[in-house]
Write a protein that holds these residues in place. Structure first.
Motif, PDB file in Angstrom:
ATOM      1  N   ILE A  85       0.862  -1.181   0.000  1.00 54.03           N
ATOM      2  CA  ILE A  85       0.000   0.000   0.000  1.00 54.03           C
ATOM      3  C   ILE A  85       0.899   1.232   0.000  1.00 54.03           C
ATOM      4  O   ILE A  85       1.752   1.393   0.874  1.00 54.03           O
ATOM      5  CB  ILE A  85      -0.920   0.023   1.241  1.00 54.03           C
ATOM      6  N   LEU A  86       0.706   2.080  -0.988  1.00 55.12           N
ATOM      7  CA  LEU A  86       1.500   3.304  -1.115  1.00 55.12           C
ATOM      8  C   LEU A  86       0.573   4.503  -1.025  1.00 55.12           C
ATOM      9  O   LEU A  86      -0.312   4.676  -1.862  1.00 55.12           O
ATOM     10  CB  LEU A  86       2.241   3.312  -2.452  1.00 55.12           C
ATOM     11  N   ILE A  87       0.784   5.327  -0.004  1.00 54.65           N
ATOM     12  CA  ILE A  87       0.001   6.544   0.164  1.00 54.65           C
ATOM     13  C   ILE A  87       0.914   7.730  -0.116  1.00 54.65           C
ATOM     14  O   ILE A  87       1.791   8.070   0.682  1.00 54.65           O
ATOM     15  CB  ILE A  87      -0.592   6.660   1.588  1.00 54.65           C
ATOM     16  N   ASN A  88       0.710   8.356  -1.255  1.00 59.41           N
ATOM     17  CA  ASN A  88       1.505   9.527  -1.637  1.00 59.41           C
ATOM     18  C   ASN A  88       0.881  10.770  -1.007  1.00 59.41           C
ATOM     19  O   ASN A  88       0.071  11.467  -1.611  1.00 59.41           O
ATOM     20  CB  ASN A  88       1.554   9.652  -3.161  1.00 59.41           C
ATOM     21  N   ASN A  89       1.299  11.012   0.239  1.00 57.21           N
ATOM     22  CA  ASN A  89       0.709  12.094   1.026  1.00 57.21           C
ATOM     23  C   ASN A  89       1.608  13.317   1.140  1.00 57.21           C
ATOM     24  O   ASN A  89       1.113  14.419   1.367  1.00 57.21           O
ATOM     25  CB  ASN A  89       0.377  11.571   2.431  1.00 57.21           C
ATOM     26  N   ALA A  90       2.909  13.145   1.001  1.00 53.70           N
ATOM     27  CA  ALA A  90       3.835  14.263   1.208  1.00 53.70           C
ATOM     28  C   ALA A  90       3.455  15.447   0.325  1.00 53.70           C
ATOM     29  O   ALA A  90       3.229  15.294  -0.880  1.00 53.70           O
ATOM     30  CB  ALA A  90       5.261  13.823   0.909  1.00 53.70           C
ATOM     31  N   GLY A  91       3.375  16.601   0.934  1.00 47.25           N
ATOM     32  CA  GLY A  91       3.023  17.791   0.157  1.00 47.25           C
ATOM     33  C   GLY A  91       2.891  18.992   1.065  1.00 47.25           C
ATOM     34  O   GLY A  91       2.863  18.872   2.293  1.00 47.25           O
ATOM     35  N   THR A  92       2.813  20.167   0.454  1.00 43.40           N
ATOM     36  CA  THR A  92       2.671  21.383   1.228  1.00 43.40           C
ATOM     37  C   THR A  92       2.043  22.455   0.357  1.00 43.40           C
ATOM     38  O   THR A  92       1.760  22.243  -0.829  1.00 43.40           O
ATOM     39  CB  THR A  92       4.040  21.861   1.763  1.00 43.40           C
ATOM     40  N   ALA A  93       1.830  23.601   0.953  1.00 37.62           N
ATOM     41  CA  ALA A  93       1.332  24.775   0.234  1.00 37.62           C
ATOM     42  C   ALA A  93       2.001  25.991   0.833  1.00 37.62           C
ATOM     43  O   ALA A  93       2.353  26.000   2.022  1.00 37.62           O
ATOM     44  CB  ALA A  93      -0.183  24.886   0.362  1.00 37.62           C
ATOM     45  N   TYR A  94       2.193  27.017   0.015  1.00 38.17           N
ATOM     46  CA  TYR A  94       2.831  28.244   0.481  1.00 38.17           C
ATOM     47  C   TYR A  94       1.900  29.430   0.249  1.00 38.17           C
ATOM     48  O   TYR A  94       1.445  29.647  -0.881  1.00 38.17           O
ATOM     49  CB  TYR A  94       4.143  28.483  -0.269  1.00 38.17           C
ATOM     50  N   PRO A  95       1.585  30.183   1.301  1.00 41.18           N
ATOM     51  CA  PRO A  95       0.708  31.345   1.141  1.00 41.18           C
ATOM     52  C   PRO A  95       1.469  32.534   0.555  1.00 41.18           C
ATOM     53  O   PRO A  95       1.758  33.517   1.234  1.00 41.18           O
ATOM     54  CB  PRO A  95       0.245  31.619   2.579  1.00 41.18           C
ATOM     55  N   LYS A  96       1.785  32.414  -0.713  1.00 39.38           N
ATOM     56  CA  LYS A  96       2.561  33.440  -1.399  1.00 39.38           C
ATOM     57  C   LYS A  96       1.884  33.755  -2.720  1.00 39.38           C
ATOM     58  O   LYS A  96       1.560  32.850  -3.487  1.00 39.38           O
ATOM     59  CB  LYS A  96       3.991  32.942  -1.629  1.00 39.38           C
TER      60      LYS A  96
END
Length: 264
Positions: A85-96
């Motif tokens: 089972i592979l959960i590709n969850n890594a991520g982010t957002a930048y308030p720019k």
């Protein structure tokens, strides 16, 4: 329905906090052994220790690796050879704002939000296909459908995840491997909670009031009229990772509180 993932190994990228942490806990409660991943040794060790204390009969493995780089992902795959089972969850957002961003800003978020999942699928899906069973889930966002003007770069990366997910599902046709995307809406994750806390302090209001202001002004189409919890997102991901979800693949599944105004 009783979901059992005994004998399955899961990798959840970016799982030291927030949605990823909740997914890791949910998979472990269903019986899977879970690889916890993060960039910081301290955060990985803390998450693993806390999860082991919470679920003493579950198996957790901590791997420190920056999956936004090819070198970092090579370090991860050297330590974790195969997963079911592979959960590709890594991520982010930048308030720019869009006009304040440069090329490096765009490439940085693309490497983390998109290429981390591309690398993971490229490395782990062949083994799933060979074994005749596997689950791949991309954690996208309702921003993939309704791209927010305040985070265009984020929306673009989340839309790209839908394209990658659907394409991989086509590649896995008839193999017993399913590939899907899950689209959360505004969620009380670590990142969003930090943003709301900062907004509350700036405006001299409570965090609950800041969240309600966000919904009223930025996501007024929410039908639940609150942020979802990380556990609510994790519940859908655990189902999509299970044997019971074998008829669902190539799909974009929303847990957005009804933010996206669509009947399909």
């Amino acid at each position: 329905m009783k979901i059992e993932l005994n004998g399955r190994r899961a990798l959840v990228t970016g799982s030291t906090a927030g949605i990823g942490r909740a997914i890791a806990e949910g998979l472990a409660r269903a019986g899977a052994s879970v690889v916890i991943n993060g960039r910081s040794k301290e955060r990985v060790e803390t998450a693993v220790n806390e999860l082991r204390a919470l679920l003493p009969n579950a198996e957790f493995i901590g791997v420190v690796a920056d999956v936004s780089t090819a070198e970092g992902f090579a370090s991860l795959t050297a330590q974790v050879k195969d997963v079911d089972i592979l959960i590709n969850n890594a991520g982010t957002a930048y308030p720019k704002g869009f006009f304040e961003q440069n090329d490096a800003d765009w490439l940085d978020i693309y490497q983390l939000n998109v290429m981390s999942g591309v690398r993971a699928a490229r490395d782990y899906m062949p083994g799933m296909i060979q074994r005749g069973w596997g689950r791949v889930v991309f954690i996208s966002s309702e921003s993939a459908i309704a791209v927010p003007k305040e985070m265009i770069d984020y929306g673009v990366t989340k839309t790209a995840q839908l394209a990658v997910s659907r394409g991989l599902a086509e590649l896995a046709k008839g193999t017993g491997v399913t590939v899907n995307a899950v689209l959360p809406g505004p969620t009380r994750s670590e990142i969003m909670s930090n943003w709301m806390k900062a907004a509350a302090e700036e405006q001299g209001i409570t965090q609950d009031e800041a969240e309600q202001n966000f919904l009223d002004t930025t996501r007024p189409s929410s039908l639940i009229n609150r942020f979802t919890t990380t556990e609510e997102v994790a519940n859908l991901v655990v189902y999509v990772s299970s044997e019971q979800s074998s008829g669902t693949t190539g799909s974009s599944l929303r847990v957005d509180g009804g933010v996206v105004r669509s009947i399909i």
